[in-house]
Design a protein around this motif. Structure first.
Motif, short mmCIF file in Angstrom:
data_model
loop_
_atom_site.label_atom_id
_atom_site.label_comp_id
_atom_site.label_asym_id
_atom_site.label_seq_id
_atom_site.Cartn_x
_atom_site.Cartn_y
_atom_site.Cartn_z
N ALA A 1 0.83 -1.20 0.00
CA ALA A 1 0.00 0.00 0.00
C ALA A 1 0.87 1.26 0.00
O ALA A 1 0.52 2.25 -0.64
CB ALA A 1 -0.95 0.00 1.19
N GLN A 2 2.01 1.21 0.69
CA GLN A 2 2.90 2.38 0.73
C GLN A 2 3.50 2.64 -0.66
O GLN A 2 3.64 3.78 -1.07
CB GLN A 2 4.01 2.19 1.76
N GLN A 3 3.82 1.57 -1.39
CA GLN A 3 4.37 1.74 -2.74
C GLN A 3 3.29 2.28 -3.67
O GLN A 3 3.57 3.14 -4.51
CB GLN A 3 4.93 0.43 -3.28
N LEU A 4 2.06 1.78 -3.53
CA LEU A 4 0.96 2.30 -4.34
C LEU A 4 0.78 3.79 -4.08
O LEU A 4 0.64 4.58 -5.02
CB LEU A 4 -0.34 1.54 -4.03
N LEU A 5 0.78 4.19 -2.82
CA LEU A 5 0.64 5.60 -2.49
C LEU A 5 1.78 6.42 -3.10
O LEU A 5 1.54 7.48 -3.70
CB LEU A 5 0.60 5.78 -0.96
N ALA A 6 3.00 5.93 -2.98
CA ALA A 6 4.14 6.64 -3.56
C ALA A 6 4.00 6.76 -5.08
O ALA A 6 4.28 7.83 -5.65
CB ALA A 6 5.44 5.92 -3.20
N ASP A 7 3.53 5.70 -5.72
CA ASP A 7 3.33 5.74 -7.17
C ASP A 7 2.24 6.74 -7.55
O ASP A 7 2.38 7.49 -8.53
CB ASP A 7 2.96 4.35 -7.70
N LEU A 8 1.15 6.78 -6.79
CA LEU A 8 0.08 7.73 -7.08
C LEU A 8 0.54 9.17 -6.89
O LEU A 8 0.20 10.05 -7.67
CB LEU A 8 -1.15 7.43 -6.21
N ILE A 9 1.31 9.40 -5.84
CA ILE A 9 1.86 10.74 -5.62
C ILE A 9 2.76 11.13 -6.78
O ILE A 9 2.68 12.25 -7.29
CB ILE A 9 2.59 10.81 -4.26
N SER A 10 3.59 10.21 -7.21
CA SER A 10 4.47 10.47 -8.35
C SER A 10 3.67 10.80 -9.61
O SER A 10 3.98 11.74 -10.33
CB SER A 10 5.37 9.26 -8.60
N LEU A 11 2.62 10.05 -9.84
CA LEU A 11 1.77 10.28 -11.02
C LEU A 11 1.04 11.62 -10.93
O LEU A 11 0.70 12.21 -11.97
CB LEU A 11 0.76 9.15 -11.19
N SER A 12 0.76 12.10 -9.72
CA SER A 12 -0.02 13.34 -9.59
C SER A 12 0.84 14.60 -9.71
O SER A 12 0.31 15.70 -9.73
CB SER A 12 -0.77 13.35 -8.26
N GLN A 13 2.15 14.44 -9.80
CA GLN A 13 3.02 15.61 -9.94
C GLN A 13 2.89 16.17 -11.35
O GLN A 13 2.89 15.43 -12.33
CB GLN A 13 4.49 15.24 -9.67
N GLU A 14 2.83 17.48 -11.43
CA GLU A 14 2.75 18.13 -12.74
C GLU A 14 4.10 17.98 -13.44
O GLU A 14 5.16 18.19 -12.83
CB GLU A 14 2.44 19.62 -12.59
N PRO A 15 4.09 17.60 -14.72
CA PRO A 15 5.36 17.47 -15.44
C PRO A 15 6.02 18.83 -15.63
O PRO A 15 5.33 19.86 -15.74
CB PRO A 15 4.96 16.86 -16.78
N GLU A 16 7.34 18.84 -15.66
CA GLU A 16 8.09 20.08 -15.94
C GLU A 16 7.80 20.49 -17.38
O GLU A 16 7.77 19.67 -18.27
CB GLU A 16 9.59 19.83 -15.76
N ARG A 17 7.62 21.76 -17.58
CA ARG A 17 7.35 22.25 -18.96
C ARG A 17 8.51 23.01 -19.50
O ARG A 17 9.30 23.57 -18.92
CB ARG A 17 6.10 23.12 -18.95
#
Length: 159
Positions: free
Chosen positions: A143-159
């Motif tokens: 569950a901690q890895q899933l949370l970390a992955d979701l947080i990573s996915l929710s970061q706005e990409p650098e433009r």
């Protein structure tokens, strides 16, 4: 390709591609999971006349110093207009107070009232129990890895 060409193409997406998207699309499955999880929390918070979104908003105000609206909007990944709309019912219930920033009268600071904090105190054990139940459903994963992955996915990409 003109708009007319785009709207009237004879090409078709093969059904196999539909199945592939159904089975592998991160967006589809994150949205489905988000709706399912939100319903679980909404059901759990219903006795407190609170939604999962309202709980998240109240919890985001539980800070040593009142945050600015922009900081809360950024944390909750919503625009200020949506945040304002979500704050209104909480403010009417006397759970949240919106005050001008004494250093910049254009800015608004958000804080929990005593009633807001009391509701958060009652809601936290409900959140914890529901969170624990959901974490136990994360099949053969961490569950901690899933949370970390979701947080990573929710970061706005650098433009």
């Amino acid at each position: 390709m003109s708009k007319k060409d785009f709207n009237h193409s004879d090409q078709k997406v093969p059904f196999a591609d539909t199945i592939m998207v159904r089975d592998s699309c991160l967006c589809l499955h994150v949205r489905r999971a988000a709706r399912t999880i939100a319903r679980r929390f909404d059901d759990a918070f219903r006795p407190l006349d609170l939604t999962s979104g309202q709980y998240s908003l109240l919890m985001s105000l539980n800070r040593p110093a009142p945050p600015h609206m922009k900081d809360v909007a950024d944390l909750l990944a919503m625009d200020r207009t949506t945040l304002t709309a979500n704050l209104k019912p909480l403010e009417r219930r006397g759970l949240v107070e919106i005050t001008p920033d004494p250093r910049d009268k254009r800015g608004r600071l958000l804080s929990l009232t005593k009633d807001g904090m009391a509701l958060l105190v009652r809601a936290f054990p409900i959140w914890k129990e529901t969170q624990d139940q959901l974490e136990s459903l994360v099949a053969s994963s961490n569950a901690q890895q899933l949370l970390a992955d979701l947080i990573s996915l929710s970061q706005e990409p650098e433009r």
